[in-house]
Design a protein around this motif. Structure first.
Motif, PDB file in Angstrom:
ATOM      1  N   ARG A  82      -2.754   7.701  -5.120  1.00  0.00           N
ATOM      2  CA  ARG A  82      -2.841   8.495  -3.909  1.00  0.00           C
ATOM      3  C   ARG A  82      -1.487   9.082  -3.534  1.00  0.00           C
ATOM      4  NH1 ARG A  82      -5.482   3.816  -3.357  1.00  0.00           N
ATOM      5  NH2 ARG A  82      -7.730   3.863  -3.170  1.00  0.00           N
ATOM      6  N   ILE A  83      -0.449   8.282  -3.694  1.00  0.00           N
ATOM      7  CA  ILE A  83       0.893   8.765  -3.357  1.00  0.00           C
ATOM      8  C   ILE A  83       1.366   9.775  -4.391  1.00  0.00           C
ATOM      9  CG2 ILE A  83       3.327   8.099  -3.149  1.00  0.00           C
ATOM     10  CD1 ILE A  83       2.336   5.397  -2.007  1.00  0.00           C
ATOM     11  N   ILE A  84       1.312   9.375  -5.644  1.00  0.00           N
ATOM     12  CA  ILE A  84       1.896  10.201  -6.699  1.00  0.00           C
ATOM     13  C   ILE A  84       1.230  11.556  -6.817  1.00  0.00           C
ATOM     14  CG2 ILE A  84       2.356  10.354  -9.175  1.00  0.00           C
ATOM     15  CD1 ILE A  84       4.116   8.423  -7.482  1.00  0.00           C
ATOM     16  N   CYS A  85      -0.089  11.622  -6.662  1.00  0.00           N
ATOM     17  CA  CYS A  85      -0.755  12.913  -6.840  1.00  0.00           C
ATOM     18  C   CYS A  85      -0.365  13.897  -5.747  1.00  0.00           C
ATOM     19  CB  CYS A  85      -2.271  12.743  -6.898  1.00  0.00           C
ATOM     20  SG  CYS A  85      -3.078  12.445  -5.322  1.00  0.00           S
TER      21      CYS A  85
ATOM     22  N   SER B 186     -11.851  -1.439  -7.322  1.00  0.00           N
ATOM     23  CA  SER B 186     -11.043  -2.442  -6.636  1.00  0.00           C
ATOM     24  C   SER B 186      -9.738  -2.637  -7.392  1.00  0.00           C
ATOM     25  CB  SER B 186     -11.799  -3.763  -6.533  1.00  0.00           C
ATOM     26  OG  SER B 186     -12.128  -4.228  -7.823  1.00  0.00           O
ATOM     27  N   ALA B 187      -8.757  -3.123  -6.686  1.00  0.00           N
ATOM     28  CA  ALA B 187      -7.447  -3.336  -7.291  1.00  0.00           C
ATOM     29  C   ALA B 187      -7.552  -4.332  -8.444  1.00  0.00           C
ATOM     30  CB  ALA B 187      -6.466  -3.849  -6.250  1.00  0.00           C
TER      31      ALA B 187
ATOM     32  N   ILE C 222      -0.424   6.006   1.833  1.00  0.00           N
ATOM     33  CA  ILE C 222       0.631   5.011   1.623  1.00  0.00           C
ATOM     34  C   ILE C 222       0.063   3.607   1.804  1.00  0.00           C
ATOM     35  CG2 ILE C 222       2.895   4.170   2.370  1.00  0.00           C
ATOM     36  CD1 ILE C 222       3.444   7.010   3.443  1.00  0.00           C
ATOM     37  N   LEU C 223      -0.635   3.409   2.907  1.00  0.00           N
ATOM     38  CA  LEU C 223      -1.168   2.081   3.219  1.00  0.00           C
ATOM     39  C   LEU C 223      -2.143   1.595   2.146  1.00  0.00           C
ATOM     40  CD1 LEU C 223      -1.755   2.571   7.052  1.00  0.00           C
ATOM     41  CD2 LEU C 223       0.049   1.221   5.958  1.00  0.00           C
ATOM     42  N   GLU C 224      -3.010   2.473   1.662  1.00  0.00           N
ATOM     43  CA  GLU C 224      -3.981   2.071   0.639  1.00  0.00           C
ATOM     44  C   GLU C 224      -3.303   1.747  -0.683  1.00  0.00           C
ATOM     45  OE1 GLU C 224      -7.527   4.531   0.290  1.00  0.00           O
ATOM     46  OE2 GLU C 224      -7.164   5.236   2.338  1.00  0.00           O
ATOM     47  N   ASP C 225      -2.231   2.482  -1.030  1.00  0.00           N
ATOM     48  CA  ASP C 225      -1.565   2.237  -2.307  1.00  0.00           C
ATOM     49  C   ASP C 225      -0.733   0.960  -2.306  1.00  0.00           C
ATOM     50  OD1 ASP C 225      -2.662   4.338  -3.669  1.00  0.00           O
ATOM     51  OD2 ASP C 225      -0.792   5.430  -3.968  1.00  0.00           O
ATOM     52  N   VAL C 226      -0.147   0.597  -1.168  1.00  0.00           N
ATOM     53  CA  VAL C 226       0.707  -0.601  -1.146  1.00  0.00           C
ATOM     54  C   VAL C 226      -0.079  -1.874  -0.847  1.00  0.00           C
ATOM     55  CG1 VAL C 226       2.736   0.752  -0.486  1.00  0.00           C
ATOM     56  CG2 VAL C 226       1.400  -0.395   1.292  1.00  0.00           C
ATOM     57  N   GLU C 227      -1.296  -1.741  -0.341  1.00  0.00           N
ATOM     58  CA  GLU C 227      -2.074  -2.926   0.034  1.00  0.00           C
ATOM     59  C   GLU C 227      -2.267  -3.912  -1.121  1.00  0.00           C
ATOM     60  OE1 GLU C 227      -4.022  -5.611   2.395  1.00  0.00           O
ATOM     61  OE2 GLU C 227      -2.864  -3.852   2.998  1.00  0.00           O
ATOM     62  N   PRO C 228      -2.607  -3.451  -2.339  1.00  0.00           N
ATOM     63  CA  PRO C 228      -2.805  -4.425  -3.435  1.00  0.00           C
ATOM     64  C   PRO C 228      -1.564  -5.261  -3.741  1.00  0.00           C
ATOM     65  CG  PRO C 228      -3.728  -2.289  -4.032  1.00  0.00           C
ATOM     66  CD  PRO C 228      -2.959  -2.087  -2.764  1.00  0.00           C
TER      67      PRO C 228
END
Length: 199
Positions: free
Chosen positions: A1-4, A41-42, A103-109
């Motif tokens: 999500r962040i990188i794209c 899922s992660a 940001i929040l979704e990518d760092v959560e895992p």
């Protein structure tokens, strides 16, 4: 999500595909995958823990990448950051470019991998090469350069710490550095920062 959303595509100028047409539009490809791939899922990592401990200073792209790669290899990792949330300078980007939920979704895992996060904790230069080196087997400084940067990849007469551009080892024994701390504020490349953390 962040990188794209923030990929600066440094691979495109040297893309082999350009020899027979155009370079692969990597950011657009990444964005298409995020938009159209089914949600998953992660990944859950089962690693054999190693006895070595690593401190990562900085919870931006470079630091978080280093923490992820080290944890996947079984190292115990503690991440320190002066801010009260993960993401570093990503939070300075406009919401229309990088929404907060991405940001929040990518760092959560990362919070569920056994990485310890010590937020709202400032690490100065003295403790970087002092107490942290005593407490950990290695230290990776993935700090940004919003403040005057303490690192340099050239030998000069300043008081800055020298960083080897190949190994990322600094002139402070046991301390490695990468990301914006090494690139400097004049060079901003999210992908290179991630590359430093991975390497």
């Amino acid at each position: 999500r962040i990188i794209c959303r923030i990929c600066d595509h440094p691979c495109e100028p040297v893309c082999k595909r350009s020899e027979v047409g155009e370079a692969i539009a990597i950011r657009e490809l990444e964005g298409s995958v995020v938009r159209h791939a089914p949600a998953v899922s992660a990944a859950k990592f089962r690693v054999k823990d190693k006895p070595s401990r690593v401190a990562v200073v900085g919870a931006g792209l470079s630091g978080l990448t280093a923490a992820l790669e080290l944890r996947k290899k079984g190292y115990a990792v503690v991440v320190y950051d002066a801010a009260d949330r993960l993401g570093g300078s990503l939070w300075h980007l406009a919401d229309d470019r990088l929404p907060a939920d991405a940001i929040l979704e990518d760092v959560e895992p990362l919070k569920h991998m056994g990485i310890v996060f010590s937020l709202s904790t400032t690490v100065d230069r003295e403790s970087l090469g002092g107490q942290l080196v005593q407490d950990f087997d290695a230290v990776y400084a993935g700090i940004g350069c919003d403040a005057p940067c303490p690192f340099t990849v050239q030998l000069d007469s300043s008081s800055r710490v020298v960083v080897d551009p190949v190994t990322f080892e600094t002139s402070m024994p046991g301390v490695f550095a990468g990301g914006s701390a090494v690139l400097g504020s004049a060079v901003q490349s999210p992908i290179v920062s991630i590359s430093h953390g991975k390497r």
